[in-house]
Design a protein around this motif. Structure first.
Motif, PDB file in Angstrom:
ATOM      1  N   ASP A   3      -5.286  -8.371  -6.660  1.00 50.88           N
ATOM      2  CA  ASP A   3      -3.973  -8.906  -7.019  1.00 50.88           C
ATOM      3  C   ASP A   3      -2.902  -7.824  -6.946  1.00 50.88           C
ATOM      4  N   VAL A   4      -3.219  -6.642  -7.425  1.00 55.42           N
ATOM      5  CA  VAL A   4      -2.267  -5.541  -7.373  1.00 55.42           C
ATOM      6  C   VAL A   4      -2.004  -5.148  -5.924  1.00 55.42           C
ATOM      7  N   GLN A   5      -3.061  -5.098  -5.128  1.00 53.73           N
ATOM      8  CA  GLN A   5      -2.914  -4.747  -3.718  1.00 53.73           C
ATOM      9  C   GLN A   5      -2.070  -5.793  -2.979  1.00 53.73           C
ATOM     10  N   ILE A  10       3.077  -7.713  -0.608  1.00 49.82           N
ATOM     11  CA  ILE A  10       4.157  -8.704  -0.604  1.00 49.82           C
ATOM     12  C   ILE A  10       5.497  -8.022  -0.841  1.00 49.82           C
ATOM     13  N   LYS A  11       5.548  -7.093  -1.787  1.00 46.74           N
ATOM     14  CA  LYS A  11       6.798  -6.375  -2.048  1.00 46.74           C
ATOM     15  C   LYS A  11       7.225  -5.557  -0.838  1.00 46.74           C
TER      16      LYS A  11
END
Length: 92
Positions: A3-5, A10-11
């Motif tokens: 999820d962090v990756q 996405i950012k």
């Protein structure tokens, strides 16, 4: 961890789109100014207040969009650096 990756990816993608949007706005403003310039050259318009107003707006907005583009790219590079430092070991 995925999820962090995915969030970082996405950012990063959004920052690239943001920078591309600023470049597109700059291009559009340049085209408007260039059309105005051609109209003046071919004597459809004169060098009156309208021309100088469009020219000043073009210069100010071009400078502003360039600053916004550079800021978006700096933020993208920061996100890219964070991504490589956090997830470089997993990819190798």
């Amino acid at each position: 961890m995925e999820d962090v990756q995915n969030n970082l990816l996405i950012k990063m993608t959004l920052k690239i789109y943001e920078a591309r949007t600023y470049s597109t706005i700059k291009l559009f403003l340049f085209i408007l100014w260039f059309i105005d310039f051609l109209l003046v050259i071919f004597k459809y318009l004169t060098f009156d207040i309208y021309y100088w107003l469009v020219f000043i707006i073009f210069l100010v907005s071009n400078y502003h969009m360039e600053k916004k583009h550079d800021q978006a790219m700096v933020e993208y590079e920061e996100l890219k650096k964070e991504y490589t430092t956090r997830f470089e070991d997993e990819n190798n």
